[in-house]
Design an enzyme around this catalytic site. Structure first.
Site, PDB file in Angstrom:
ATOM      1  N   ARG A  42      25.898  -9.112  38.447  1.00  0.00           N
ATOM      2  CA  ARG A  42      25.817  -7.938  39.319  1.00  0.00           C
ATOM      3  C   ARG A  42      25.745  -8.380  40.775  1.00  0.00           C
ATOM      4  O   ARG A  42      25.262  -9.452  41.099  1.00  0.00           O
ATOM      5  CB  ARG A  42      24.554  -7.129  38.980  1.00  0.00           C
ATOM      6  CG  ARG A  42      24.523  -6.706  37.517  1.00  0.00           C
ATOM      7  CD  ARG A  42      23.763  -5.429  37.302  1.00  0.00           C
ATOM      8  NE  ARG A  42      22.396  -5.442  37.786  1.00  0.00           N
ATOM      9  CZ  ARG A  42      21.723  -4.330  38.078  1.00  0.00           C
ATOM     10  NH1 ARG A  42      22.293  -3.152  37.934  1.00  0.00           N
ATOM     11  NH2 ARG A  42      20.472  -4.398  38.494  1.00  0.00           N
ATOM     12  N   LYS A 106      16.177 -15.052  29.923  1.00  0.00           N
ATOM     13  CA  LYS A 106      17.486 -14.382  29.879  1.00  0.00           C
ATOM     14  C   LYS A 106      18.450 -15.079  28.908  1.00  0.00           C
ATOM     15  O   LYS A 106      18.823 -16.227  29.087  1.00  0.00           O
ATOM     16  CB  LYS A 106      18.073 -14.350  31.294  1.00  0.00           C
ATOM     17  CG  LYS A 106      19.351 -13.568  31.395  1.00  0.00           C
ATOM     18  CD  LYS A 106      19.538 -13.017  32.793  1.00  0.00           C
ATOM     19  CE  LYS A 106      20.942 -12.501  33.007  1.00  0.00           C
ATOM     20  NZ  LYS A 106      21.056 -11.682  34.209  1.00  0.00           N
ATOM     21  N   ARG A 241      11.521  -6.282  38.339  1.00  0.00           N
ATOM     22  CA  ARG A 241      10.913  -7.619  38.312  1.00  0.00           C
ATOM     23  C   ARG A 241       9.487  -7.495  37.805  1.00  0.00           C
ATOM     24  O   ARG A 241       8.845  -6.477  38.016  1.00  0.00           O
ATOM     25  CB  ARG A 241      10.880  -8.237  39.721  1.00  0.00           C
ATOM     26  CG  ARG A 241      12.259  -8.530  40.313  1.00  0.00           C
ATOM     27  CD  ARG A 241      12.888  -9.772  39.691  1.00  0.00           C
ATOM     28  NE  ARG A 241      14.197 -10.023  40.234  1.00  0.00           N
ATOM     29  CZ  ARG A 241      15.345  -9.569  39.727  1.00  0.00           C
ATOM     30  NH1 ARG A 241      15.341  -8.800  38.643  1.00  0.00           N
ATOM     31  NH2 ARG A 241      16.503  -9.861  40.264  1.00  0.00           N
TER      32      ARG A 241
END
Ligand code: ATP
Ligand code: BTN
Length: 243
Positions: A42, A106, A241
């Site tokens: 992104r 991730k 976050r």
């Protein structure tokens, strides 16, 4: 009716391939690659895609341009998470709006790009990168990351591809009929790594701290602030976050 599968050993970005070949492709067609030289995330961020360590795919899809698009990345995340779970991987979680996590790190990313709009039809590309085994990347990714071999060392990549694509077609069809329905909202609450936890929402102007209350029927995140206010945010505009 069969879908086309284009396989490119090396490419700049599979999303870019679909964007460049829209005229020849049909809804549901796929582009796969072993290695992207300019894989993207992104907001111009980079997605590192070394040789043979990932499942890298992009899908050409169309949606009704009059319906809300915001929940799409969540539905794709749930499809991938359930595909991995169907292969035996239990520890998969989602991070709103577009990340898959393994034990909080991730594991995969989703990038949706809009190609164009033709009357009521929105043409878009859905890009997915799933880390399977990345022995050479260790130090190059600037956030905690994971690889599927940690939990499913025997998993065959072709089998994963089939499971992912099957789940995607099913979940995308449900999303087109019903949007973010109650089943999706419940599934999201079960899979969201930060559900009921304190999070920071980073907007262009400020950071808002509050408890993540899940998503609404558009896929917006619901944040309850300390003074009891319930705020909604759209995934295209903000990042989440941990505080
Ligand atoms: P946001 O929450 O705003 O989406 P993000 O940090 O997840 O933020 P993205 O643009 O979604 O950012 O993803 C790109 C980021 O993913 C990169 O900046 C890098 O930190 C990380 N990244 C790049 N390649 C990989 C990879 N192969 N595996 C895991 N993470 C990666
Ligand atoms: C993210 O987390 O920001 C999204 C990363 C998306 C990566 C995939 S890999 C296949 C497709 N092609 C790209 O250039 N990006 C997506």
């Amino acid at each position: 009716f069969p879908h086309r599968v284009v396989i490119q050993p090396v490419i700049d970005s599979t999303n870019q391939y679909i964007l460049n070949h829209l005229a020849e492709l049909k809804k549901g067609d796929l582009c796969l690659s072993e290695h992207q030289t300019a894989g993207r995330g992104r907001r111009g961020r980079q997605w590192l895609s070394p040789f043979a360590g990932q499942l890298i795919l992009s899908i050409y899809w169309t949606l009704n341009a009059r319906k809300p698009l915001d929940g799409l990345s969540l539905v794709i995340g749930m499809a991938i998470a359930d595909a991995i779970k169907s292969a035996g991987g239990k520890e998969i979680n989602l991070k709103w709006p577009n990340d898959l996590l393994l034990n909080g790190r991730k594991l995969a990313g989703i990038l949706i790009e809009i190609a164009n709009r033709q009357q009521d039809q929105l043409n878009l590309v859905i890009g997915i990168g799933i880390n399977l085994s990345l022995p050479k990347l260790k130090a190059q990714i600037d956030q905690p990351w994971a690889e599927l071999c940690e939990i499913l060392p025997q998993l065959d990549r072709n089998e994963l591809l089939i499971r992912v694509v099957k789940h995607l077609y099913l979940y995308l069809a449900a999303f087109e009929r019903e949007g973010i329905n109650a089943v999706f909202r419940e599934k999201w609450a079960e899979t969201d790594y930060y559900f009921n936890k304190e999070v920071n929402i980073i907007t262009e102007k400020q950071t808002i701290t509050g408890i993540n209350q899940g998503i609404d029927e558009n896929g917006y995140i619901l944040i309850k602030t300390k003074n009891g206010e319930l705020l909604k945010f759209n995934g295209g505009e903000v990042s989440l976050r941990k505080p």
